[in-house]
Design a protein around this motif. Structure first.
Motif, PDB file in Angstrom:
ATOM      1  N   LEU A 196       2.850   9.963  -3.498  1.00 16.64           N
ATOM      2  CA  LEU A 196       2.854   8.902  -2.497  1.00 16.64           C
ATOM      3  C   LEU A 196       3.910   9.091  -1.415  1.00 16.64           C
ATOM      4  CD1 LEU A 196       2.251   5.845  -4.857  1.00 16.64           C
ATOM      5  CD2 LEU A 196       0.577   7.131  -3.523  1.00 16.64           C
ATOM      6  N   THR A 197       4.946   9.895  -1.699  1.00 13.41           N
ATOM      7  CA  THR A 197       6.011  10.081  -0.707  1.00 13.41           C
ATOM      8  C   THR A 197       6.367  11.535  -0.457  1.00 13.41           C
ATOM      9  OG1 THR A 197       7.909  10.044  -2.233  1.00 13.41           O
ATOM     10  CG2 THR A 197       7.029   7.905  -1.512  1.00 13.41           C
ATOM     11  N   GLY A 198       5.977  12.450  -1.359  1.00 10.01           N
ATOM     12  CA  GLY A 198       6.342  13.855  -1.212  1.00 10.01           C
ATOM     13  C   GLY A 198       7.643  14.211  -1.904  1.00 10.01           C
ATOM     14  N   SER A 199       8.283  13.246  -2.545  1.00  7.16           N
ATOM     15  CA  SER A 199       9.522  13.489  -3.291  1.00  7.16           C
ATOM     16  C   SER A 199       9.464  12.689  -4.588  1.00  7.16           C
ATOM     17  CB  SER A 199      10.756  13.053  -2.493  1.00  7.16           C
ATOM     18  OG  SER A 199      10.816  13.719  -1.249  1.00  7.16           O
ATOM     19  N   ILE A 200      10.251  13.090  -5.576  1.00  9.43           N
ATOM     20  CA  ILE A 200      10.320  12.319  -6.815  1.00  9.43           C
ATOM     21  C   ILE A 200      11.450  11.302  -6.725  1.00  9.43           C
ATOM     22  CG2 ILE A 200       9.299  14.158  -8.208  1.00  9.43           C
ATOM     23  CD1 ILE A 200      12.092  14.796  -9.243  1.00  9.43           C
ATOM     24  N   MET A 201      11.425  10.334  -7.615  1.00 14.13           N
ATOM     25  CA  MET A 201      12.459   9.294  -7.698  1.00 14.13           C
ATOM     26  C   MET A 201      12.549   8.496  -6.404  1.00 14.13           C
ATOM     27  SD  MET A 201      13.734   9.899 -10.816  1.00 14.13           S
ATOM     28  CE  MET A 201      15.410   9.271 -10.945  1.00 14.13           C
TER      29      MET A 201
ATOM     30  N   GLY B  34       6.354  22.553 -11.813  1.00 16.49           N
ATOM     31  CA  GLY B  34       5.071  23.075 -12.252  1.00 16.49           C
ATOM     32  C   GLY B  34       4.089  23.213 -11.108  1.00 16.49           C
ATOM     33  N   GLU B  35       2.922  23.734 -11.434  1.00 15.24           N
ATOM     34  CA  GLU B  35       1.888  23.901 -10.409  1.00 15.24           C
ATOM     35  C   GLU B  35       1.437  22.541  -9.865  1.00 15.24           C
ATOM     36  OE1 GLU B  35      -2.232  26.455  -9.758  1.00 15.24           O
ATOM     37  OE2 GLU B  35      -1.194  26.542 -11.689  1.00 15.24           O
ATOM     38  N   VAL B  36       1.434  21.541 -10.719  1.00 14.95           N
ATOM     39  CA  VAL B  36       1.211  20.163 -10.273  1.00 14.95           C
ATOM     40  C   VAL B  36       2.400  19.325 -10.709  1.00 14.95           C
ATOM     41  CG1 VAL B  36      -1.309  20.326 -10.313  1.00 14.95           C
ATOM     42  CG2 VAL B  36      -0.097  19.543 -12.342  1.00 14.95           C
ATOM     43  N   THR B  37       2.666  18.269  -9.967  1.00 15.23           N
ATOM     44  CA  THR B  37       3.816  17.396 -10.250  1.00 15.23           C
ATOM     45  C   THR B  37       3.278  16.002 -10.556  1.00 15.23           C
ATOM     46  OG1 THR B  37       5.162  18.695  -8.717  1.00 15.23           O
ATOM     47  CG2 THR B  37       6.015  16.534  -9.349  1.00 15.23           C
ATOM     48  N   PRO B  38       3.220  15.617 -11.837  1.00 16.26           N
ATOM     49  CA  PRO B  38       2.462  14.422 -12.228  1.00 16.26           C
ATOM     50  C   PRO B  38       3.225  13.106 -12.106  1.00 16.26           C
ATOM     51  CG  PRO B  38       3.285  15.524 -14.181  1.00 16.26           C
ATOM     52  CD  PRO B  38       3.713  16.367 -13.005  1.00 16.26           C
ATOM     53  N   PHE B  39       3.828  12.877 -10.947  1.00 14.66           N
ATOM     54  CA  PHE B  39       4.597  11.657 -10.715  1.00 14.66           C
ATOM     55  C   PHE B  39       4.049  10.917  -9.501  1.00 14.66           C
ATOM     56  CE2 PHE B  39       7.483  14.531 -12.911  1.00 14.66           C
ATOM     57  CZ  PHE B  39       7.991  13.718 -13.915  1.00 14.66           C
ATOM     58  N   ALA B  40       3.983   9.594  -9.609  1.00 15.34           N
ATOM     59  CA  ALA B  40       3.482   8.783  -8.504  1.00 15.34           C
ATOM     60  C   ALA B  40       4.301   8.986  -7.240  1.00 15.34           C
ATOM     61  CB  ALA B  40       3.487   7.302  -8.908  1.00 15.34           C
TER      62      ALA B  40
ATOM     63  N   HIS C  31      11.710   9.380 -24.308  1.00 18.80           N
ATOM     64  CA  HIS C  31      11.019   9.802 -23.100  1.00 18.80           C
ATOM     65  C   HIS C  31      12.030   9.945 -21.966  1.00 18.80           C
ATOM     66  CE1 HIS C  31       7.284   7.704 -24.955  1.00 18.80           C
ATOM     67  NE2 HIS C  31       7.347   8.977 -25.311  1.00 18.80           N
ATOM     68  N   LYS C  32      12.255  11.170 -21.554  1.00 15.50           N
ATOM     69  CA  LYS C  32      13.292  11.459 -20.567  1.00 15.50           C
ATOM     70  C   LYS C  32      12.784  11.439 -19.132  1.00 15.50           C
ATOM     71  CE  LYS C  32      16.206  12.159 -23.919  1.00 15.50           C
ATOM     72  NZ  LYS C  32      17.207  11.115 -24.212  1.00 15.50           N
ATOM     73  N   GLU C  33      11.475  11.636 -18.946  1.00 14.84           N
ATOM     74  CA  GLU C  33      10.956  11.732 -17.585  1.00 14.84           C
ATOM     75  C   GLU C  33      10.923  10.339 -16.937  1.00 14.84           C
ATOM     76  OE1 GLU C  33       7.415  10.911 -20.204  1.00 14.84           O
ATOM     77  OE2 GLU C  33       9.048  12.356 -20.273  1.00 14.84           O
ATOM     78  N   PRO C  34      10.952  10.270 -15.588  1.00 14.93           N
ATOM     79  CA  PRO C  34      10.843   8.977 -14.893  1.00 14.93           C
ATOM     80  C   PRO C  34       9.567   8.234 -15.285  1.00 14.93           C
ATOM     81  CG  PRO C  34      11.528  10.684 -13.368  1.00 14.93           C
ATOM     82  CD  PRO C  34      11.165  11.381 -14.647  1.00 14.93           C
ATOM     83  N   GLU C  35       9.623   6.931 -15.151  1.00 10.89           N
ATOM     84  CA  GLU C  35       8.532   6.083 -15.620  1.00 10.89           C
ATOM     85  C   GLU C  35       7.239   6.240 -14.826  1.00 10.89           C
ATOM     86  OE1 GLU C  35      12.366   3.643 -16.253  1.00 10.89           O
ATOM     87  OE2 GLU C  35      11.632   5.291 -15.007  1.00 10.89           O
ATOM     88  N   ASP C  36       7.295   6.862 -13.643  1.00 12.93           N
ATOM     89  CA  ASP C  36       6.064   7.022 -12.869  1.00 12.93           C
ATOM     90  C   ASP C  36       5.312   8.307 -13.209  1.00 12.93           C
ATOM     91  OD1 ASP C  36       7.973   8.640 -11.640  1.00 12.93           O
ATOM     92  OD2 ASP C  36       7.239   8.267  -9.610  1.00 12.93           O
ATOM     93  N   HIS C  37       5.652   8.938 -14.324  1.00 10.77           N
ATOM     94  CA  HIS C  37       4.863  10.058 -14.845  1.00 10.77           C
ATOM     95  C   HIS C  37       3.485   9.529 -15.243  1.00 10.77           C
ATOM     96  CE1 HIS C  37       3.541  13.290 -17.535  1.00 10.77           C
ATOM     97  NE2 HIS C  37       4.519  14.049 -17.068  1.00 10.77           N
TER      98      HIS C  37
END
Length: 205
Positions: free
Chosen positions: A88-93, A78-84, A115-121
């Motif tokens: 904080l690192t530039g990558s997910i997971m 998406g236009e924004v990526t709502p994961f910590a 809830h399928k998305e990672p917990e840092d959503h």
């Protein structure tokens, strides 16, 4: 902190979790349209509530579903990526998710199948804060979780949503969320011995 204040904080976190996890349905949209706001109060949080109410009055569930998809999901991203991890690192997971999972386990929380998305959503983190308050967690425990997992990046996410071309209704959501998170930083004072917020990696800029 008074019990009424705690209940209100829990409700706001729960509302933000619902709005940021998915586009609001007709029932939630109607609730937002009938919010009781005080026009005499002039502060950022009250402005956020007023903007959200006005945005809800102009929107339909179908419009918001069409807005949510490109903003948060997109084709691949998406236009924004709502994961910590992303902020904080530039990558997910990445490491922030591992640290979060460790803390959630210590707190007795685990991800549900729905809830399928990672917990840092961002929605999941707001939901955890709401549950901590509802369960009567100490202010120290709330502050530790907030400053470790939300404070380092949530405001940057809100500002990115405010500037996103796909956001209309969600500009108002982000305005409320930003004011609320800033208020929480004051409410939940960070103890000097706690780790300071890590340097923010801002892939959106």
């Amino acid at each position: 902190m008074h019990q009424e204040d705690q209940a209100l904080r829990a409700d706001i976190y729960a509302l933000l979790a619902a709005l940021l996890r998915d586009a609001p349905n007709a029932e939630l949209l109607e609730l937002l349209r009938t919010l009781e706001t005080d026009p005499q109060q002039q502060n950022d949080l009250q402005l956020g509530w007023q903007m959200l109410q006005m945005a809800a009055q102009r929107a339909t569930p179908e419009q918001l579903a069409d807005e949510y998809l490109p903003l948060f999901i997109g084709i691949g991203q998406g236009e924004v990526t709502p994961f910590a991890s992303w902020y904080l690192t530039g990558s997910i997971m990445e490491a922030p998710l591992i640290e979060l999972r460790r803390d959630l386990k210590l707190l007795g929380f685990e991800r549900t199948e729905e809830h399928k998305e990672p917990e840092d959503h961002i929605a999941a983190l707001c939901e955890v804060m709401s549950l901590l308050i509802q369960q009567g967690a100490s202010e120290e425990r709330q502050a530790t979780f907030f400053h470790r997992h939300l404070a380092p990046w949530a405001e940057a996410l809100c500002k990115d949503i405010q500037q996103a071309s796909s956001a209309v209704f969600y500009q108002a959501v982000a305005t409320l969320a930003l004011a609320f998170f800033q208020h929480e930083k004051i409410t939940l004072k960070q103890k000097p011995e706690e780790p300071q917020a890590v340097k923010l990696f801002s892939p959106a800029h």
